[in-house]
Design a protein around this motif. Structure first.
Motif, PDB file in Angstrom:
ATOM      1  N   GLU A  28       0.820  -1.219   0.000  1.00 32.54           N
ATOM      2  CA  GLU A  28       0.000   0.000   0.000  1.00 32.54           C
ATOM      3  C   GLU A  28       0.850   1.265   0.000  1.00 32.54           C
ATOM      4  OE1 GLU A  28      -2.616  -0.214   3.325  1.00 32.54           O
ATOM      5  OE2 GLU A  28      -3.837  -1.842   2.475  1.00 32.54           O
ATOM      6  N   ARG A  29       2.093   1.130   0.462  1.00 34.88           N
ATOM      7  CA  ARG A  29       3.021   2.264   0.495  1.00 34.88           C
ATOM      8  C   ARG A  29       3.998   2.231  -0.693  1.00 34.88           C
ATOM      9  NH1 ARG A  29       3.597   5.032   6.066  1.00 34.88           N
ATOM     10  NH2 ARG A  29       1.910   4.068   7.248  1.00 34.88           N
ATOM     11  N   GLY A  30       3.749   1.336  -1.636  1.00 34.27           N
ATOM     12  CA  GLY A  30       4.614   1.251  -2.810  1.00 34.27           C
ATOM     13  C   GLY A  30       5.909   0.512  -2.551  1.00 34.27           C
ATOM     14  N   ILE A  31       5.900  -0.383  -1.550  1.00 39.46           N
ATOM     15  CA  ILE A  31       7.111  -1.113  -1.171  1.00 39.46           C
ATOM     16  C   ILE A  31       6.879  -2.616  -1.317  1.00 39.46           C
ATOM     17  CG2 ILE A  31       8.733  -1.618   0.702  1.00 39.46           C
ATOM     18  CD1 ILE A  31       7.886   1.159   1.888  1.00 39.46           C
ATOM     19  N   ASP A  32       7.723  -3.262  -2.118  1.00 38.66           N
ATOM     20  CA  ASP A  32       7.715  -4.721  -2.239  1.00 38.66           C
ATOM     21  C   ASP A  32       8.767  -5.250  -1.275  1.00 38.66           C
ATOM     22  OD1 ASP A  32       7.592  -7.368  -2.962  1.00 38.66           O
ATOM     23  OD2 ASP A  32       8.638  -7.099  -4.871  1.00 38.66           O
ATOM     24  N   LEU A  33       8.342  -5.573  -0.053  1.00 38.23           N
ATOM     25  CA  LEU A  33       9.267  -6.030   0.983  1.00 38.23           C
ATOM     26  C   LEU A  33       9.448  -7.539   0.841  1.00 38.23           C
ATOM     27  CD1 LEU A  33      10.880  -4.861   3.400  1.00 38.23           C
ATOM     28  CD2 LEU A  33       9.034  -5.682   4.868  1.00 38.23           C
ATOM     29  N   GLN A  34      10.636  -7.954   0.469  1.00 36.51           N
ATOM     30  CA  GLN A  34      10.925  -9.360   0.194  1.00 36.51           C
ATOM     31  C   GLN A  34      11.686  -9.978   1.353  1.00 36.51           C
ATOM     32  OE1 GLN A  34      12.875  -9.497  -3.645  1.00 36.51           O
ATOM     33  NE2 GLN A  34      11.023  -8.903  -4.732  1.00 36.51           N
ATOM     34  N   TRP A  35      10.996 -10.855   2.088  1.00 36.48           N
ATOM     35  CA  TRP A  35      11.558 -11.479   3.288  1.00 36.48           C
ATOM     36  C   TRP A  35      12.265 -12.787   2.934  1.00 36.48           C
ATOM     37  CZ3 TRP A  35      11.543 -10.157   8.537  1.00 36.48           C
ATOM     38  CH2 TRP A  35      12.007 -11.158   9.405  1.00 36.48           C
TER      39      TRP A  35
END
Length: 282
Positions: A28-35
């Motif tokens: 939603e904040r434009g961040i693709d957080l890849q764990w």
């Protein structure tokens, strides 16, 4: 869309991150957080940070302070878990060791040098009054490696977070002789200096999301059952762990950093004390 790489151990502490990712809070904040899970723990994560193969890490306090002192170009962004980590001291269930004092000249299994299992062996030895020069280690890489190492007598004992290892105690793989809590908050959010230089606004968005999740985490309906099922833990054990664990949304206090460095220096795990601005994001 901004891609950000983040690493951490595959343990229950990190469920808030997974929930936020699964629910699309970062997207939603434009961040693709890849764990990426790193079962080898802090020593391996320190190397990945140093080699800039990740942007962020959820990592043990003592391990990252030591790594930064050795040249790791990263900084502590803020605390993640503000309570101590309760490290269990384990032996193989059928071993002859009965008390912690029996381990005085025994060989410790560690995930790797610079890991929490390595550093806490020193903390425990200091607590017990042992000669630190007599400590002996066997690298076993991960919890799975520890099971094999202790069972095959490649090493004698293993220090690891006691709720993570509780199923192995319950099923008769390990015996826990006692525990050794960290004398400081246990997990930090850490970023490489390169990421901090280029992505200050992105980092702020990430912190706003995860801090919202951790503030509300314990109030999620049936979160104890979710944790127990997801991490294959007994419900009473998870409930006890939740009662002992506090998530944090603040930077590591200067006096706490001073304490960490003082103890690591006393254990001869640091060559010199660094100024706070070398370690903490200010």
């Amino acid at each position: 869309m901004k891609t950000v790489r983040i690493i951490g151990v595959p343990e229950h502490f990190n469920l808030p991150w997974h929930l936020a990712i699964e629910e699309g809070a970062f997207l939603e904040r434009g961040i693709d957080l890849q764990w990426t899970d790193i079962p080898e723990g802090t020593g391996r994560m320190s190397r990945l940070l140093s080699d800039e193969e990740t942007d962020l890490a959820i990592i043990l306090t003592e391990g990252i302070v030591k790594s930064i002192s050795e040249g790791n170009n990263s900084k502590i962004v803020q605390e993640y878990i503000g309570s101590p980590l309760l490290w269990g001291i384990h032996v193989a269930a059928n071993s002859d060791f009965k008390t912690i004092d029996d381990l005085k000249t025994a060989k410790a299994a560690i995930s790797r040098f610079g890991s929490g299992s390595h550093l806490m062996a020193y903390v425990n030895a200091e607590k017990e009054g042992w000669d630190l020069r007599e400590l002996d280690f066997e690298i076993i890489n991960s919890l799975k490696g520890a099971v094999e190492g202790l069972t095959d007598q490649q090493a004698d004992y293993f220090i690891w977070e006691q709720f993570t290892t509780k199923p192995l105690v319950d099923n008769g793989t390990f015996r826990r002789l006692g525990n050794c809590p960290t004398p400081w908050p246990c997990f930090m959010i850490v970023a490489t200096n390169l990421f901090l230089k280029r992505n200050a606004t992105v980092l702020q968005h990430i912190l706003e999301v995860i801090n919202t999740y951790t503030q509300e985490f314990k109030n999620i309906p049936s979160i104890d059952r979710t944790l127990a099922n997801r991490y294959e833990q007994k419900l009473p054990d998870i409930q006890e762990w939740l009662s002992l664990t506090q998530w944090s949304q603040r930077q590591l206090p200067l006096e706490t950093l001073e304490k960490v460095q003082k103890i690591l220096l006393a254990l001869e795990l640091l060559e010199k004390k660094l100024a706070p601005e070398r370690i903490l994001l200010t």
